[in-house]
Structures are given as C-alpha cells and as structure tokens.
Scaffold this motif. Structure first.
Motif, PDB file in Angstrom:
ATOM      1  N   HIS A  17       0.602  -1.381   0.054  1.00  0.00           N
ATOM      2  CA  HIS A  17      -0.076  -0.022   0.134  1.00  0.00           C
ATOM      3  C   HIS A  17       0.797   1.302   0.136  1.00  0.00           C
ATOM      4  CE1 HIS A  17      -3.534  -2.571   0.923  1.00  0.00           C
ATOM      5  NE2 HIS A  17      -2.736  -3.303   1.603  1.00  0.00           N
ATOM      6  N   GLY A  46      -0.270  -2.973   7.096  1.00  0.00           N
ATOM      7  CA  GLY A  46      -0.784  -3.048   5.854  1.00  0.00           C
ATOM      8  C   GLY A  46      -1.281  -4.516   5.502  1.00  0.00           C
ATOM      9  N   SER A  47      -1.114  -4.757   4.673  1.00  0.00           N
ATOM     10  CA  SER A  47      -1.305  -6.355   4.120  1.00  0.00           C
ATOM     11  C   SER A  47      -0.069  -7.187   4.325  1.00  0.00           C
ATOM     12  CB  SER A  47      -1.756  -6.399   2.612  1.00  0.00           C
ATOM     13  OG  SER A  47      -3.131  -5.849   2.573  1.00  0.00           O
ATOM     14  N   ASP A  66      -1.814  -3.156  12.545  1.00  0.00           N
ATOM     15  CA  ASP A  66      -2.558  -2.200  11.513  1.00  0.00           C
ATOM     16  C   ASP A  66      -3.851  -2.347  12.032  1.00  0.00           C
ATOM     17  OD1 ASP A  66      -1.757  -1.309   8.347  1.00  0.00           O
ATOM     18  OD2 ASP A  66      -3.799  -1.522   8.599  1.00  0.00           O
ATOM     19  N   PHE A  71      -6.861  -5.485   5.735  1.00  0.00           N
ATOM     20  CA  PHE A  71      -5.574  -5.810   5.597  1.00  0.00           C
ATOM     21  C   PHE A  71      -4.974  -6.537   6.486  1.00  0.00           C
ATOM     22  CE2 PHE A  71      -5.349  -1.014   3.614  1.00  0.00           C
ATOM     23  CZ  PHE A  71      -6.207  -1.469   2.741  1.00  0.00           C
TER      24      PHE A  71
END
Ligand code: SAH
Length: 248
Positions: A17, A46-47, A66, A71
C-alpha cells in the motif's frame, strides 16, 4: 475501529500500500543486510508484504500492527501462503503508542507516520521498541519539485506545501534529530504508477460488482477524477522513499 472505506475498496487488491514495487521492497530488505532471526516491528503493516517476504527471503521474524481489519486478515493469509506464519504475527489495532514487549533490531513505519503524530514523533515512538544499534525505517513522501502554488500541493493530497520537504531537507531533518541516514530506497514514477493506477481497475471492478452499494457514487466520482488528478499532480510533484536511520 477501522480506516476509511475508500482505502479498503481501492486498495483491496494491493499487497503493497505504498509506491513501492515488490522489487523495491526486496531491494530495501537486501540493503539492510539483515541477519537471519533479526526481529522487525512494523507499525501500519498493511497487508503484511514487507514482513512476510522478508521472513521468507531473509529469515527475519516480525510483528505488524494495523488498524484495517481487511488488510490485517490479508496479511495473515499471505503469511500462510508464503509458509512463514510461525515467524510473523499480525495484530489488528491502533499502533499509536505501541511498544514491543521484546526489543527489535529494525523498527519500521512505512507510509503511516501520522501514527506517531509526524516523522519526529514516529521516530521517537519506534525508538522505544529498538535495541541499541538498531535501525529505524521511515517511509515518507517528499517533494520532487516544489509546488508552485498551494492548490498544487492540495492536488497531491497534502493539506499544504509545508506538509512535506524536498529530499535534501528531509535527509537533513533526520540529522537534526541526531540520526544518521544509513540507507535509502526511493520510489520512481513507474513504481508510483503501480500503486496509483492499480487502484483504478480495483475500483472499476468493485463498481461493476456493487452498483447499488450506498458508497458507489463516491467510488464512481473518485475513479472518474483520479487518473487525471494523479498525472497532473502526484506523479509530477511527489516523491516517496524509505529511509534507514541509526541514532548517532
Ligand atoms: N506499511 C504498509 C501500509 C501503508 S498504508 C505498506 O507499505 O504496505 C498505511 C497503513 O496504515 C494502512 O494499512 C492503514 O490501515 C494503517 N493505519 C492507519 N492508521 C493506523 C493506526 N492508527 N494504527 C495502525 N495502523 C494504521
């Protein structure tokens, strides 16, 4: 507790991201010369692509926090997919004020420095989790060219030109905080395109699948204006990089 919906729609298919390609993320990991078993903390993970691929490629262990449930869930799936679920942990929550129980070799915040109230505050927060001699990673925008007017800065998504610095000034600001800049990897226009343009197909597919969603009008408006806005402003004026810092 979650992030605004536009992000979980437009970036739902992103693994990274930020304006970094997988190659740039791998370059950064290599550049840090990480020892196998090094511990990495990632605020705003994020992911989870950084921790998962670095666990696979460089043998690190990691903790990511996160605020996005989507995510965070994607990060856990990615860890299983890459066979590193025993080495990385992802926590859904607010990373503001988060301090690791066990100190880490690398403490990172890539593209989420509002978590610590800005760059200086985030460096201060990350330092609380860092072993002596450890590395702090900050991912942050900078101006490639100074916006000639405030509306250009706003077109780039900033509130004002003063939100960001030019690259030499950003590097100098780390020195002012008594940190050496010991490495950096910068985005370029192609890697920015991967981040921004990938959102457009995701939004278009979402619109086709969810025409009656109450949020569809907003996503439609965003998709209609984004390509031109991006080309006119962000692509021209905004840089982004990850800076590796060690306390002096
Ligand atoms: N570092 C990741 C994600 C960057 S995008 C990457 O490079 O891929 C910014 C991230 O910060 C998003 O995943 C968002 O959900 C997360 N975020 C925003 N506010 C947060 C907060 N207060 N605490 C933890 N994460 C936050």
């Amino acid at each position: 507790m979650d992030i605004p919906r536009i992000f979980t729609i437009s970036e739902s298919a992103h693994r990274i991201h930020n304006p970094f390609t997988p190659e740039k993320l791998a370059t950064l990991g290599r550049a840090l010369r990480l020892d196998a078993g090094a511990r990495v903390l990632d605020l705003g993970s994020g992911s989870g692509e950084m921790l998962c691929t670095w666990a696979r490629d460089y043998g690190i262990t990691g903790i990511g926090i996160d605020l996005s449930l989507l995510f965070c869930g994607q990060a856990k799936l990615r860890a299983e997919e890459l066979g590193v679920a025993d080495r990385v942990t992802f926590i859904h929550g607010d990373a503001a004020g988060f301090i690791a129980d066990e100190k880490v070799d690398v403490a990172a915040c890539l593209g989420a420095t509002w978590i610590g109230g800005g760059v200086a505050g985030t460096i201060g927060l990350l330092r609380k989790s860092l072993l002596p001699g450890g590395i702090i990673l900050i991912g942050e925008p900078y101006w490639r060219r100074l916006p000639p007017a405030e509306n250009v800065a706003r077109g780039c998504g900033a509130n004002a030109t003063s939100d960001f610095l030019m690259l030499p000034e950003l590097l100098a600001s780390f020195g002012d905080l008594c940190y050496d800049v010991v490495e950096m990897v910068l985005a370029d226009q192609d890697s920015w395109d991967r981040y921004e343009a990938a959102k457009w197909l995701t939004m278009r597919r979402w619109l086709d699948a969810n025409p009656d969603d109450e949020y569809a009008k907003e996503v439609r408006a965003t998709l209609t204006r984004e390509p031109v806005r991006y080309a006119a402003y962000t692509r021209k004026y905004l840089g982004w990089g990850v800076f590796a810092l060690m306390a002096r």
